[in-house]
Design a protein around this motif. Structure first.
Motif, mmCIF file in Angstrom:
data_model
loop_
_atom_site.group_PDB
_atom_site.id
_atom_site.type_symbol
_atom_site.label_atom_id
_atom_site.label_comp_id
_atom_site.label_asym_id
_atom_site.label_seq_id
_atom_site.Cartn_x
_atom_site.Cartn_y
_atom_site.Cartn_z
ATOM 1 N N SER A 151 0.840 -1.201 0.000
ATOM 2 C CA SER A 151 0.000 0.000 0.000
ATOM 3 C C SER A 151 0.870 1.244 0.000
ATOM 4 N N PRO A 152 0.285 2.418 -0.273
ATOM 5 C CA PRO A 152 1.078 3.661 -0.219
ATOM 6 C C PRO A 152 1.717 3.897 1.139
ATOM 7 N N GLU A 153 1.140 3.307 2.192
ATOM 8 C CA GLU A 153 1.714 3.467 3.530
ATOM 9 C C GLU A 153 2.825 2.467 3.807
ATOM 10 N N GLY A 154 3.117 1.596 2.832
ATOM 11 C CA GLY A 154 4.186 0.629 3.018
ATOM 12 C C GLY A 154 3.753 -0.641 3.699
ATOM 13 N N ARG A 155 2.471 -0.947 3.688
ATOM 14 C CA ARG A 155 1.943 -2.164 4.301
ATOM 15 C C ARG A 155 1.819 -3.259 3.264
ATOM 16 N N ALA A 156 2.300 -4.472 3.598
ATOM 17 C CA ALA A 156 2.253 -5.591 2.660
ATOM 18 C C ALA A 156 1.013 -6.441 2.909
ATOM 19 N N PHE A 157 0.368 -6.866 1.819
ATOM 20 C CA PHE A 157 -0.812 -7.709 1.880
ATOM 21 C C PHE A 157 -0.579 -8.956 1.028
ATOM 22 N N LEU A 158 -0.838 -10.111 1.595
ATOM 23 C CA LEU A 158 -0.745 -11.369 0.856
ATOM 24 C C LEU A 158 -2.078 -11.614 0.165
ATOM 25 N N MET A 159 -2.050 -11.758 -1.148
ATOM 26 C CA MET A 159 -3.279 -11.909 -1.913
ATOM 27 C C MET A 159 -3.227 -13.154 -2.778
ATOM 28 N N ASP A 160 -4.222 -13.296 -3.638
ATOM 29 C CA ASP A 160 -4.351 -14.397 -4.588
ATOM 30 C C ASP A 160 -4.327 -15.758 -3.906
ATOM 31 N N PHE A 161 -5.426 -16.078 -3.248
ATOM 32 C CA PHE A 161 -5.583 -17.383 -2.616
ATOM 33 C C PHE A 161 -6.297 -18.356 -3.545
ATOM 34 N N GLY A 162 -6.295 -18.072 -4.836
ATOM 35 C CA GLY A 162 -6.951 -18.949 -5.793
ATOM 36 C C GLY A 162 -6.301 -20.312 -5.908
#
Length: 455
Positions: A151-162
């Motif tokens: 994110s713009p705030e530098g937070r990482a998100f784990l995505m794509d659980f397909g």
């Protein structure tokens, strides 16, 4: 009047309680839209991912997995449902998740001077998301930089659980290995595939250690700008799976790196699964190490930290497409939609030659035949192009195919000679021709209501 296809819904289309604002991208199995709740245009937008193929079971499994995970770095399931439409008027499942502004991990590193402190924080956040996934006996099975948003705030998100699953879930694809990306496969998975490639054998059972190894590949790539060598590739020398691994160069060979961080990266890439540690243990080690870095140590000019992880030229997006990255939603199968993949891209495409040759998740299908690095892409009507899927579609006819149909990758396809590439968003491109899948007519139901599998 032509019925809209799942990957070309017009703005204003309503799916139950959700209304489409516009497209975000699509890949082999799913199309993603920015949307909002009906009557709530002032509220936060959502990411709505719609199955491109009727009755695709991947979406139900992804939704169920996401509903079990509780972590701020993993997309929440906001809703799910079914849209009936497309050329056959068939049901297409969809899932809804929060929309988060951000760009993919390697692209973010390409645009920002990356310090050891920043790398430690981002990797710790991803490790914590993996810890939460493993805590409910789930697996991601496609951890990689393309599946992490920053994110713009530098937070990482784990995505794509397909590509994800959980203990006891029924397999949805055939083959020795589950969906995933080859460069991130563990040594155990690759050797299993090679040793059993010629015999009928139960599929490889992935474990949390496979996710941790993939995290190590991602960390190595983030901090050095290059990938570690493939864990093992016995096909290079023959049938013997031993002594075929290319020597792994320490990360500091490529860029200056804090020794403690380098040690953690090499730990994640250990040959022995037990030596890698759990996602939770690694997250704690990464967080503790981050605390030792003061403001001076975190500066890019410090000789002990990497200055920037440079994305290889083949991975950089085309000019004029960088705006799409800023709109990437945080969505669990968002988006291979995973290599072979997303087609509003290149921001969605992995570097050529880096993706697995197997099947992919809901939003990210692995490529079987990577594109040539210097190939000039053909023009795409409205920016869309349908790539041939790497396996038969749900409900597609299987060989033997009738005389007027062709067998492509295990499914029957009909060529439309009236249309030539670029085929647009209604036909699939395949070796200079345009095709449509031949679907089997639905069988009449002979049973009662569908049974929900036990948790």
């Amino acid at each position: 009047m032509n019925k809209p296809s799942p990957e070309a819904l017009p703005a204003g289309t309503v799916l139950d309680t959700w209304q489409v604002d516009g497209p975000a991208g699509y890949g082999t199995y799913g199309a993603v839209y920015r949307a909002h709740g009906v009557g709530h245009t002032e509220g936060p937008p959502v990411a709505l991912k719609l199955a491109r193929h009727p009755n695709d079971p991947r979406f139900a499994r992804e939704a169920r997995l996401l509903s079990r995970i509780r972590h701020p770095g993993v997309p929440r399931l906001l809703g799910q449902g079914t849209w009936t439409g497309g050329p056959w008027g068939a049901p297409h499942p969809y899932v809804v998740m929060p929309w988060v502004e951000g760009i993919r991990l390697y692209d973010w590193a390409d645009q920002h001077p990356l310090t050891s402190l920043q790398a430690l924080r981002l990797l710790a956040q991803v490790a914590r998301a993996l810890e939460a996934t493993h805590a409910i006996q789930g697996l991601h099975r496609d951890v990689k930089g393309d599946n992490v948003l920053v994110s713009p705030e530098g937070r990482a998100f784990l995505m794509d659980f397909g590509c994800g699953t959980w203990r006891g879930a029924a397999p949805l694809t055939e083959g020795l290995l589950a969906p995933g990306t080859r460069l991130y496969r563990s040594p155990q998975a690759l050797r299993f595939h090679w040793n059993h490639r010629r015999d009928a054998h139960p599929p490889y059972r992935a474990t949390p250690a496979d996710d941790v190894y993939a995290l190590g590949v991602m960390a190595y790539r983030l901090c050095t700008g290059t990938y570690p060598p493939l864990a093992t590739d016995p096909s290079i020398v023959g049938d013997d799976a031993r002594d075929t691994q290319e020597v792994l160069k320490p990360p500091s060979h490529w860029k200056p790196l804090a020794p403690a961080l380098e040690s953690l990266l090499l730990r994640m890439l250990s040959e022995t699964p037990q030596d890698r540690g759990s996602a939770g243990e690694l997250a704690t080690a990464l967080e503790n190490l981050a605390k030792t870095f003061g403001p001076k140590r975190a500066r890019p000019s410090d000789s002990s930290v990497p200055t920037e992880a440079v994305v290889p030229p083949a991975a950089k997006p085309r000019r004029g497409r960088r705006w799409l990255r800023a709109l990437l939603p945080l969505a669990a199968g968002l988006l291979p939609l995973v290599a072979g993949h997303w087609n509003l891209e290149e921001p969605w495409v992995s570097p050529p030659g880096t993706a697995d040759g197997g099947t992919g998740g809901v939003a990210d299908a692995a490529v079987e035949e990577p594109p040539l690095p210097n190939a000039t892409p053909e023009p795409k009507p409205n920016g869309l192009k349908l790539e041939m899927p790497k396996e038969p579609l749900p409900g597609q006819r299987r060989p033997p195919c009738p005389r007027n149909q062709i067998n492509i990758r295990g499914g029957c396809w009909a060529e439309f000679i009236q249309v030539s590439p670029p085929c647009g968003d209604s036909f699939y491109d395949w070796k200079g021709a345009c095709y449509l899948p031949v679907m089997m007519p639905p069988r009449p139901s002979t049973s009662g209501p569908a049974q929900v599998p036990p948790p």
